[in-house]
Enzyme design. Structure first.
Site, PDB file in Angstrom:
ATOM      1  N   ASP A  70       0.849  -1.203   0.000  1.00  0.00           N
ATOM      2  CA  ASP A  70       0.000   0.000   0.000  1.00  0.00           C
ATOM      3  C   ASP A  70       0.882   1.250   0.000  1.00  0.00           C
ATOM      4  O   ASP A  70       0.616   2.212   0.717  1.00  0.00           O
ATOM      5  CB  ASP A  70      -0.938  -0.014   1.206  1.00  0.00           C
ATOM      6  CG  ASP A  70      -2.018   1.062   1.111  1.00  0.00           C
ATOM      7  OD1 ASP A  70      -2.352   1.480  -0.019  1.00  0.00           O
ATOM      8  OD2 ASP A  70      -2.531   1.508   2.158  1.00  0.00           O
ATOM      9  N   ASP A  93       2.953   2.430   8.051  1.00  0.00           N
ATOM     10  CA  ASP A  93       1.795   1.602   7.684  1.00  0.00           C
ATOM     11  C   ASP A  93       2.234   0.321   6.959  1.00  0.00           C
ATOM     12  O   ASP A  93       2.051   0.157   5.754  1.00  0.00           O
ATOM     13  CB  ASP A  93       0.825   2.397   6.813  1.00  0.00           C
ATOM     14  CG  ASP A  93      -0.550   1.725   6.745  1.00  0.00           C
ATOM     15  OD1 ASP A  93      -0.744   0.736   7.460  1.00  0.00           O
ATOM     16  OD2 ASP A  93      -1.397   2.188   5.976  1.00  0.00           O
TER      17      ASP A  93
END
Length: 517
Positions: A265, A282
């Site tokens: 991502d 993340d």
């Protein structure tokens, strides 16, 4: 008056007579009802009446029924409620209520426990809110400024979590059906990914502690000010963006080769800028190499990175070039800097940014040679010039040379020509991999027996070394009729010469027997 008094007396007498007859009829009916009940039933009814009388007496005296029996046998009777099934309906909507879409009762209890244990001294407001978690600012007496990432368990707008979890080797035993269990496994996955990233030296938050769905990590920024996202950096400095882009390119390869991970991502929203450095965040979606969609996620990361930096004053690579640099197994720590310099020369040599290749994003790339369906056909088309090196996407990933003749020994970026792989391979073998003892013995034996074998056999071995036995030499492509006749005549003359110097078979056998003795 006398007449009226006589009438009243006669009416009263009649009423008395009728009432007496009614009472007698009722008594007769009552007796008739009890005539149908046998003696046993009457005894049972009378026993119930006696028990009711005793119960009323004990209640009126303030003593519970059978209290004496309980006093005598209280040591033998288990009066606890451990055998009583608890009521399953003990929760309602208030227990699932959340604050800021992530702070439910269990998450708050975990945070309060961290405060009571002294791990944290203060928890401030929210720094960032995302689709899967919220990040809060906290202060710790041991670690200083920290960031607390609290994952959402009740309200989960992130619906594509399963495609990152299905196929992950670390979650092969299942994650459970309940949301809390699933999210806690998701948080544990990010915690372990952050540990790998920290060991590889990629700039990212360092994990401190994990408790349920609450993750503690270091805060990126200056004291209480969190670092901005890369999309919020407002600068027109070309040197700055050039440095940031090649930082991301190098860390992409480090993440893939050393951490054995793919971010999954990566975009300008998951990259922070702090003191001239790109910070990665993340890692909950990151997957290992064994995941079935590893290459799809990696190509998406390359596309997102190039799409963002293409809007900045910097020369970028194409998606395929970036992908091949990341996955090339021949690039090592010693020649990585030279390969990066060669890639920069390639990017700087373009006058316009490369076009987006939609076919590259959707094509299937085999990760092993077992997954290649038509290996021989690809090699033949490559020799005929119908395929180019860039069409063979699996060659770079699997470590094969671009001509598919063997493994690639050096990086393709460092070779001067397309034949550099084969030449470099022979050089590497001669310098770093000397022939084994068995090979040396075999070479010595062949030299000693060269006098026994004839020159014709050596010529046959030379002619048939590059083709399987039983197959004749193929006609060269684009051969004319005259060339074909000349080639056949030369072949016939060569065979006649072989027959002149051919050693008879019985002579070969005699020499072989003499050598054995």
């Amino acid at each position: 008056n006398q007449t009226m008094q006589a009438t009243v007396e006669s009416e009263q007498a009649g009423c008395a007579t009728s009432s007496g007859s009614d009472e007698q009829d009722c008594q007769d009916d009552y007796d008739d009802d009890f005539d149908d009940i046998d003696d046993a039933e009457l005894a049972r009814i009378s026993g119930l009446a006696d028990s009711l009388d005793r119960l009323c007496v004990s209640a009126s005296s303030g003593q519970q029924p059978q209290a004496k029996l309980l006093d005598q046998h209280q040591r033998l009777v288990d009066l606890s409620d451990r055998f009583v099934k608890p009521d399953r309906r003990t929760r309602d909507k208030a227990d699932r209520a959340t604050t800021d879409n992530c702070l439910d009762q269990r998450s708050l209890r975990v945070m309060f426990k961290l405060l009571q244990q002294g791990v944290l001294t203060n928890i401030e407001g929210c720094i960032s809110a995302g689709k899967e978690a919220n990040v809060y600012y906290a202060i710790s007496p041991e670690y200083g400024h920290l960031a607390i990432k609290v994952y959402m368990t009740s309200v989960m707008p992130f619906k594509n979590r399963d495609k990152y979890m299905t196929g992950d080797r670390r979650l092969r035993h299942g994650v459970g059906k309940r949301s809390w269990k699933k999210v806690s496994k998701w948080a544990e996955k990010e915690f372990r990914n952050l540990l790998r990233v920290a060991q590889a030296g990629i700039p990212a938050p360092k994990p401190i502690k994990l408790k349920g769905v609450v993750l503690l990590m270091t805060l990126i920024g200056e004291e209480a000010d969190a670092a901005p996202k890369l999309k919020d950096v407002d600068s027109d400095d070309a040197e700055l963006w050039h440095s940031l882009y090649w930082q991301v390119v190098g860390n992409l390869r480090t993440l893939y080769q050393q951490c054995r991970l793919v971010h999954g991502d990566l975009s300008e929203y998951n990259l922070l800028y702090n003191a001239g450095q790109v910070i990665w965040i993340d890692f909950s979606q990151s997957v290992e190499h064994e995941h079935p969609q590893t290459f799809a996620f990696l190509r998406a990361d390359c596309r997102n990175v190039n799409a963002f930096f293409s809007r900045k004053p910097v020369r970028i690579l194409s998606d395929q070039e970036l992908f091949e640099f990341i996955t090339d197994p021949t690039i090592t720590a010693e020649n990585c800097e030279r390969c990066l310099a060669a890639l920069q020369d390639v990017a700087n040599g373009r006058e316009q940014p490369p076009d987006v290749d939609g076919a590259f994003q959707g094509v299937h790339i085999p990760r092993r040679l077992e997954e290649v369906l038509h290996y021989e056909r690809n090699a033949l088309l490559l020799r005929q010039g119908k395929l180019t090196q860039h069409d063979l996407l699996f060659a770079t990933v699997s470590g094969m040379s671009h001509d598919l003749k063997g493994p690639k020994r050096t990086a393709g970026l460092l070779s001067d020509s397309g034949n550099g792989d084969a030449n470099d391979e022979s050089v590497v073998r001669s310098e770093n991999n000397p022939p084994a003892d068995d090979e040396a013995e075999h070479a010595t034996a062949s030299e000693s027996g060269s006098s026994v074998t004839s020159s014709a056999d050596e010529a046959e071995e030379d002619n048939g070394a590059n083709r399987p036995s039983g197959q004749q030499q193929k006609r060269p492509p684009n051969e004319t009729t005259e060339e074909r006749k000349a080639r056949k005549q030369a072949l016939k003359a060569e065979r006649r010469e072989k027959q002149k110097s051919k050693v008879p078979k019985h002579e070969k056998k005699r020499q072989t027997k003499a050598k054995k003795k």
